[in-house]
Scaffold this motif. Structure first.
Motif, short mmCIF file in Angstrom:
data_model
loop_
_atom_site.label_atom_id
_atom_site.label_comp_id
_atom_site.label_asym_id
_atom_site.label_seq_id
_atom_site.Cartn_x
_atom_site.Cartn_y
_atom_site.Cartn_z
N VAL A 1 13.46 32.78 2.08
CA VAL A 1 12.66 33.90 2.42
C VAL A 1 12.41 34.88 1.34
O VAL A 1 11.21 35.37 0.93
N ALA A 2 13.31 35.11 0.48
CA ALA A 2 13.32 35.91 -0.58
C ALA A 2 12.36 35.22 -1.83
O ALA A 2 11.36 36.29 -2.29
N SER A 3 12.13 34.12 -1.74
CA SER A 3 11.24 33.46 -2.57
C SER A 3 9.77 33.48 -2.20
O SER A 3 8.86 33.82 -2.86
N SER A 4 9.66 33.69 -0.75
CA SER A 4 8.45 33.66 -0.18
C SER A 4 7.87 35.02 -0.06
O SER A 4 6.70 35.17 -0.23
N PHE A 5 8.70 36.06 -0.33
CA PHE A 5 7.97 37.27 -0.58
C PHE A 5 8.17 37.82 -2.11
O PHE A 5 8.20 38.84 -2.55
N CYS A 6 8.35 36.72 -3.02
CA CYS A 6 8.19 36.98 -4.48
C CYS A 6 9.36 37.84 -4.84
O CYS A 6 9.09 38.64 -5.91
N ARG B 1 11.23 43.62 -7.75
CA ARG B 1 11.56 43.23 -6.61
C ARG B 1 12.80 42.00 -6.73
O ARG B 1 12.51 41.02 -7.27
N TRP B 2 14.14 42.53 -6.45
CA TRP B 2 15.35 41.57 -6.81
C TRP B 2 16.09 41.25 -5.63
O TRP B 2 16.19 42.01 -4.64
N TYR B 3 16.61 40.24 -5.61
CA TYR B 3 17.78 39.71 -4.46
C TYR B 3 18.86 39.27 -5.16
O TYR B 3 18.83 38.60 -6.25
N THR B 4 19.83 38.92 -4.27
CA THR B 4 21.02 38.18 -4.68
C THR B 4 21.71 38.04 -3.41
O THR B 4 21.80 38.60 -2.19
N VAL C 1 8.71 48.98 4.69
CA VAL C 1 7.98 47.83 5.75
C VAL C 1 8.02 46.31 5.26
O VAL C 1 8.24 45.41 5.95
N GLU C 2 7.94 46.12 3.73
CA GLU C 2 8.11 44.92 3.33
C GLU C 2 9.74 44.26 3.51
O GLU C 2 9.55 43.20 3.76
N LEU C 3 10.34 45.10 3.27
CA LEU C 3 11.87 44.98 3.62
C LEU C 3 12.07 44.25 4.96
O LEU C 3 12.68 43.48 5.25
N LEU C 4 11.58 45.31 6.08
CA LEU C 4 11.85 44.92 7.37
C LEU C 4 11.00 43.50 7.67
O LEU C 4 11.30 42.81 8.59
N CYS D 1 11.32 37.99 9.42
CA CYS D 1 11.04 36.40 8.99
C CYS D 1 12.14 35.74 8.83
O CYS D 1 11.99 34.51 9.48
N LEU D 2 13.47 36.33 8.35
CA LEU D 2 14.38 35.35 8.39
C LEU D 2 14.94 35.21 9.81
O LEU D 2 15.48 34.04 10.03
N LEU D 3 15.13 36.33 10.56
CA LEU D 3 15.64 36.19 11.92
C LEU D 3 14.69 35.11 12.66
O LEU D 3 15.38 34.29 13.53
#
Length: 520
Positions: free
Chosen positions: A124-129, A193-196, A231-234, A239-241
């Motif tokens: 999901v994180a990758s699909s949102f770049c 836009r970072w994730y971990t 909104v992008e985070l929501l 999307c994940l759920l």
């Protein structure tokens, strides 16, 4: 009559304490009736004689009466020995086989579920770049203690390292991210836009879905002031759920803004450092009784009129009511309405619920906040996040950098997926089993396994020699393998491998066939 205690030293008479319903007792050097003497002598004489000899030997060596001493390397404790199960094992020198309380072991069957969930996070994180990052699990303690008024500062696993620095196992990831951005300074090109997926530790009271360690999927956006970031985070969360098989009937997202409460309380004198502790208390509304909430607010110096005003605001349950209180032109009202409008366009409006009691307990939140919850209210929050525009200046940045993000734990979501029966069957990890007929064909089996793996197959080469062929077939069936490759002498001389498809019935014409090694 019962024998309760026998104590002695080499120069003392045996002390017998005998009771009859607690009324009679015989103390040291007291005359004991003859029948008791005879009974005691017959029963205890061998053991007593041995004990006396031991005590005499000890006294010769020590020059004093025997006294218990703490084990080598263990300090004396005024509170006495640790009588817990773990303490008793340590006293006996036994290895504790359970993990630290609140932590988890991950056996292969647990790891495959964890890795499946983590792959959903990454996908999901990758699909949102979003780009991945990581940081040490050990951080300076003051990275978190700078945020006053939070329970998190009381829950940290803090200690001094060997260089006498105060360090802690990270309780959350956002301060680590802020530290990393400060380190890079102007080299960072915003927005980012970072994730971990980070392991976090908090010494909390354990309940269903709450442990003292957990993994947390964090997604953060820095450098965007507009609510388009929230909104992008929501959108990423929903999307994940959805990918996990959950719908808005199963899960909802409670949304509010801290500025709602802030705008009401500021004219009443609750400003600055007074506001964050109020939010911490409000964040505990589902854990405390109304009386406890009232008492905690009073302890902060909040007066009755202000407390009543807080209650009125917290009773608002939709945007229409909020608009009637703050006005249609209010910036906070406009932000919330914008979120609902964009959520409708994105297609997840039905997931959203306005809830004025959602303020989040962490002090750095400044605006929109949200929590993901299961509709049946069987678990604690699945996920939480919001806006924190002042975080970077808190840590020394010369300018504010707008930011929003969320933390999504691995514990609650797994409990919910188990309850809903949504965790897929992940037991199949072996596709092919390669078996040499005997050790003379071990090299040939290695060639076959290597060729299959080069094509991306998951291959288990059998390592135990001299087993019956039927044992290998049974083992392949147990691991749910698709094919078994038998390297037999006659077939290998012809350049062939016998391949058996384990999913086909025995009478199927393609159940077993010889395949040229070159064609594998």
């Amino acid at each position: 009559m019962a024998f309760e205690e026998c104590s002695l030293t080499s120069d003392d008479i045996v002390t017998l304490v005998l009771t009859d319903g607690g009324s009679d007792s015989f103390s040291k050097r007291e005359l004991v009736p003859r029948e008791i003497q005879r009974w005691t002598a017959r029963l205890l004489r061998p053991a007593l004689e041995l004990t006396v000899r031991v005590l005499q030997d000890e006294e010769k060596v020590q020059g004093q009466r025997l006294r218990p001493e703490p084990a080598p390397g263990k300090p004396k404790s005024a509170s006495g020995p640790n009588t817990s199960k773990r303490g008793r094992k340590q006293a006996k020198g036994l290895i504790e086989i359970e993990p630290v309380v609140g932590a988890r072991d991950f056996y292969p069957e647990d790891m495959v579920v964890r890795e499946w969930l983590f792959e959903q996070f990454r996908s999901v994180a990758s699909s949102f770049c979003f780009q991945p990052y990581d940081a040490p699990i050990l951080e300076p303690a003051d990275l978190y203690s700078r945020k006053a008024g939070e329970d998190i500062t009381k829950q940290m696993y803090t200690f001094k390292d060997k260089e006498d620095y105060n360090v802690t196992l990270r309780p959350e990831m956002t301060p680590s991210l802020a530290r990393m951005l400060l380190k890079r300074g102007k080299a960072i090109l915003f927005p980012i836009r970072w994730y971990t997926i980070a392991q976090c530790w908090r010494f909390e009271t354990m309940t269903l879905g709450r442990k003292r360690e957990h993994y947390q999927w964090n997604m953060d956006i820095f450098g965007v002031k507009a609510v388009t970031a929230e909104v992008e985070l929501l959108a990423a969360i929903t999307c994940l759920l959805s990918r996990l098989g959950l719908s808005s009937k199963d899960v909802g997202i409670k949304i509010n803004s801290r500025r709602v409460l802030q705008q009401v309380l500021e004219p009443l004198g609750v400003v600055g450092d007074k506001f964050a502790p109020v939010c911490v208390i409000v964040d505990k509304l589902d854990k405390l009784t109304p009386e406890q909430v009232h008492a905690d607010l009073c302890a902060l110096g909040i007066g009755p009129e202000v407390i009543q005003k807080i209650k009125e605001i917290l009773d608002i349950n939709n945007l229409e009511q909020l608009e009637s209180v703050l006005g249609s032109e209010n910036e906070t009202v406009q932000e919330l309405k914008k979120i609902w409008s964009l959520a409708k366009d994105y297609g997840f409006e039905d997931w959203l619920v306005f809830d004025a009691t959602i303020v989040r307990g962490l002090a750095y939140y400044t605006g929109i906040v949200f929590e993901v919850f299961d509709r049946e209210n069987s678990f604690r929050a699945i996920c939480g996040g919001g806006r924190y525009d002042n975080l970077m200046t808190t840590y020394g940045s010369k300018e504010d950098i707008s930011a929003a993000g969320f933390g999504f734990g691995d514990v609650v979501i797994q409990e919910l997926l188990k309850k809903k029966g949504l965790i897929p069957d992940l037991s199949k990890s072996v596709q092919d089993v390669v078996v040499p007929f005997d050790e003379s064909l071990r090299g040939a089996a290695c060639q076959v396994a290597s060729k299959l793996r080069a094509k991306g197959r998951k291959v288990q080469l059998q390592l135990i020699p001299k087993k019956k062929i039927t044992w290998y077939y049974e083992m392949a069936s147990r691991v749910n393998a698709e094919y078994i490759y038998l390297i037999a002498p006659a077939e290998w001389k012809q350049g062939c491998v016998r391949v058996k498809c384990l999913s086909l019935p025995e009478d199927h014409p393609d159940k077993q066939k010889d395949v040229q090694f070159a064609d594998l």
